[in-house]
Design a protein around this motif. Structure first.
Motif, PDB file in Angstrom:
ATOM      1  N   PRO A  50       0.802  -1.233   0.000  1.00  0.00           N
ATOM      2  CA  PRO A  50       0.000   0.000   0.000  1.00  0.00           C
ATOM      3  C   PRO A  50       0.833   1.281   0.000  1.00  0.00           C
ATOM      4  N   VAL A  51       1.938   1.280   0.747  1.00  0.00           N
ATOM      5  CA  VAL A  51       2.740   2.512   0.846  1.00  0.00           C
ATOM      6  C   VAL A  51       3.392   2.838  -0.494  1.00  0.00           C
ATOM      7  N   LEU A  52       4.024   1.856  -1.110  1.00  0.00           N
ATOM      8  CA  LEU A  52       4.646   2.079  -2.417  1.00  0.00           C
ATOM      9  C   LEU A  52       3.588   2.465  -3.458  1.00  0.00           C
ATOM     10  N   SER A  53       2.447   1.802  -3.425  1.00  0.00           N
ATOM     11  CA  SER A  53       1.396   2.078  -4.401  1.00  0.00           C
ATOM     12  C   SER A  53       0.896   3.509  -4.270  1.00  0.00           C
ATOM     13  N   LEU A  54       0.632   3.938  -3.042  1.00  0.00           N
ATOM     14  CA  LEU A  54       0.139   5.304  -2.825  1.00  0.00           C
ATOM     15  C   LEU A  54       1.215   6.335  -3.144  1.00  0.00           C
ATOM     16  N   LEU A  98       5.784   0.786 -11.257  1.00  0.00           N
ATOM     17  CA  LEU A  98       4.647   0.022 -10.741  1.00  0.00           C
ATOM     18  C   LEU A  98       4.653  -1.404 -11.276  1.00  0.00           C
ATOM     19  N   TYR A  99       5.045  -1.565 -12.543  1.00  0.00           N
ATOM     20  CA  TYR A  99       5.155  -2.919 -13.092  1.00  0.00           C
ATOM     21  C   TYR A  99       6.172  -3.729 -12.293  1.00  0.00           C
ATOM     22  N   ASP A 100       7.265  -3.069 -11.906  1.00  0.00           N
ATOM     23  CA  ASP A 100       8.303  -3.773 -11.156  1.00  0.00           C
ATOM     24  C   ASP A 100       7.779  -4.214  -9.792  1.00  0.00           C
ATOM     25  N   ILE A 101       6.950  -3.400  -9.162  1.00  0.00           N
ATOM     26  CA  ILE A 101       6.375  -3.783  -7.878  1.00  0.00           C
ATOM     27  C   ILE A 101       5.535  -5.043  -8.040  1.00  0.00           C
ATOM     28  N   SER A 102       4.693  -5.063  -9.059  1.00  0.00           N
ATOM     29  CA  SER A 102       3.866  -6.243  -9.314  1.00  0.00           C
ATOM     30  C   SER A 102       4.722  -7.447  -9.679  1.00  0.00           C
ATOM     31  N   TRP A 103       5.781  -7.205 -10.434  1.00  0.00           N
ATOM     32  CA  TRP A 103       6.698  -8.271 -10.835  1.00  0.00           C
ATOM     33  C   TRP A 103       7.398  -8.871  -9.620  1.00  0.00           C
ATOM     34  N   GLU A 104       7.859  -8.021  -8.700  1.00  0.00           N
ATOM     35  CA  GLU A 104       8.505  -8.496  -7.486  1.00  0.00           C
ATOM     36  C   GLU A 104       7.542  -9.323  -6.634  1.00  0.00           C
ATOM     37  N   GLU A 106       5.076 -10.977  -7.793  1.00  0.00           N
ATOM     38  CA  GLU A 106       4.890 -12.201  -8.562  1.00  0.00           C
ATOM     39  C   GLU A 106       5.986 -13.215  -8.241  1.00  0.00           C
ATOM     40  N   LYS A 107       7.202 -12.732  -8.022  1.00  0.00           N
ATOM     41  CA  LYS A 107       8.335 -13.601  -7.728  1.00  0.00           C
ATOM     42  C   LYS A 107       8.408 -13.988  -6.247  1.00  0.00           C
ATOM     43  N   GLY A 108       7.493 -13.436  -5.428  1.00  0.00           N
ATOM     44  CA  GLY A 108       7.525 -13.728  -4.009  1.00  0.00           C
ATOM     45  C   GLY A 108       8.505 -12.873  -3.242  1.00  0.00           C
ATOM     46  N   HIS A 109       8.989 -11.776  -3.859  1.00  0.00           N
ATOM     47  CA  HIS A 109       9.930 -10.879  -3.206  1.00  0.00           C
ATOM     48  C   HIS A 109       9.178  -9.728  -2.538  1.00  0.00           C
ATOM     49  N   SER A 110       9.896  -9.013  -1.698  1.00  0.00           N
ATOM     50  CA  SER A 110       9.340  -7.805  -1.090  1.00  0.00           C
ATOM     51  C   SER A 110       9.742  -6.608  -1.949  1.00  0.00           C
ATOM     52  N   PRO A 111       8.796  -5.935  -2.582  1.00  0.00           N
ATOM     53  CA  PRO A 111       9.149  -4.799  -3.449  1.00  0.00           C
ATOM     54  C   PRO A 111       9.709  -3.644  -2.640  1.00  0.00           C
ATOM     55  N   SER A 112      10.567  -2.864  -3.275  1.00  0.00           N
ATOM     56  CA  SER A 112      11.156  -1.704  -2.620  1.00  0.00           C
ATOM     57  C   SER A 112      11.197  -0.539  -3.588  1.00  0.00           C
ATOM     58  N   LEU A 113      11.269   0.659  -3.034  1.00  0.00           N
ATOM     59  CA  LEU A 113      11.316   1.854  -3.879  1.00  0.00           C
ATOM     60  C   LEU A 113      12.587   1.870  -4.712  1.00  0.00           C
ATOM     61  N   GLY A 114      13.715   1.470  -4.111  1.00  0.00           N
ATOM     62  CA  GLY A 114      14.975   1.470  -4.845  1.00  0.00           C
ATOM     63  C   GLY A 114      14.948   0.534  -6.039  1.00  0.00           C
ATOM     64  N   HIS A 115      14.399  -0.657  -5.856  1.00  0.00           N
ATOM     65  CA  HIS A 115      14.319  -1.626  -6.951  1.00  0.00           C
ATOM     66  C   HIS A 115      13.390  -1.122  -8.042  1.00  0.00           C
TER      67      HIS A 115
END
Length: 267
Positions: A50-54, A98-104, A106-115
């Motif tokens: 939610p935080v990254l999305s917002l 945003l695609y990268d967040i969804s992709w991460e 999808e891979k079971g990773h924790s998305p981050s702003l830096g990535h």
């Protein structure tokens, strides 16, 4: 007699594989209601991050505020065009994050702003080229609309029949431009990010996928339009939610539609 030179047995020639330019990547046949499933997956992604999305959604909201503010300060709707050009140029890069967040996820990773920020430059040449292409199409669309405005009745209180040429041609050209933009952009950017393909390959593949799935693509276009309208109808506030959800759904739609290299399994 020509001398035959044998290759050195100790030297191994390295094979270099070149991807063909401007090819069309195959696509799957979709169920008519497939976009609703993408939307459900997108809402789940939003709930998980939610935080990254917002945060990303707030950037779209700020750009909407810029458009509204420019119109207010200049007192003319003519300023909308240059501000929308900026929106179109910046939008694809925000979407790649945003695609990268969804992709991460999808891979079971924790998305981050830096990535996510790093992903925005993963295939920047094709991404920039695509953004510029959209901006040029939008400018051309606006010029055509200005020419069609000459058909608008010059007198006030004109009868409906006098508006018909303007309404008919305006609707025709607007529909053609909208279909073209949707066709080339439906899955282009996710393909550019995941496969790192050239811009024309992404466009050809996206158009082919849309053409092969007319019914679900009409539904998907309607969902996107509704999300954008809701976002701007709420003075841009709604874009904080609708734009990330649309981006996440686009990623899941890409995974379901285009033949990717790592279907549901990523490095």
């Amino acid at each position: 007699m020509a001398q035959i030179i044998k290759p050195d047995e100790n030297t191994k020639e390295e094979a270099v594989h070149h991807e063909p330019y401007a090819r069309t990547i195959p696509s799957n046949k979709l169920d008519a209601l497939a976009p609703l499933h993408w939307l459900a997956l997108a809402l789940n992604d939003f709930r998980k991050a939610p935080v990254l999305s917002l945060s990303y959604g707030a950037l779209f909201t700020l750009m909407a505020f810029g458009i509204f503010g420019a119109v207010y300060l200049h007192g003319s709707h003519l300023v909308i065009l240059p501000t929308l050009v900026i929106f179109v140029l910046a939008g694809p890069f925000l979407a790649t994050g945003l695609y990268d967040i969804s992709w991460e996820l999808e891979k079971g990773h924790s998305p981050s702003l830096g990535h996510a920020l790093h992903a925005m430059g993963r295939n920047s040449v094709s991404s920039w080229g695509f953004a510029v292409l959209l901006a040029v199409i939008m400018i051309f669309w606006t010029r055509v609309a200005a020419l069609l405005h000459a058909l608008y009745p010059a007198t006030q209180g004109a009868h409906l029949e006098e508006y018909l040429p303007f309404l008919a041609l305006g609707s025709l050209f607007g529909t053609v431009f909208a279909m073209a933009v949707f066709g080339i952009s439906a899955f282009s950017l996710p393909l550019v990010i995941e496969r790192k393909v050239d811009m024309m390959t992404a466009i050809f593949s996206s158009v082919h996928a849309v053409h092969s799935n007319p019914v679900p693509m009409i539904l998907w276009a309607g969902i996107i339009l509704m999300g954008v309208l809701v976002g701007f109808a709420t003075a841009g506030i709604g874009l904080m939610i609708t734009m990330p959800v649309i981006a996440y759904a686009t990623w899941h739609g890409y995974i379901a539609t285009i033949h990717t290299k790592h279907k549901r399994h990523y490095e």
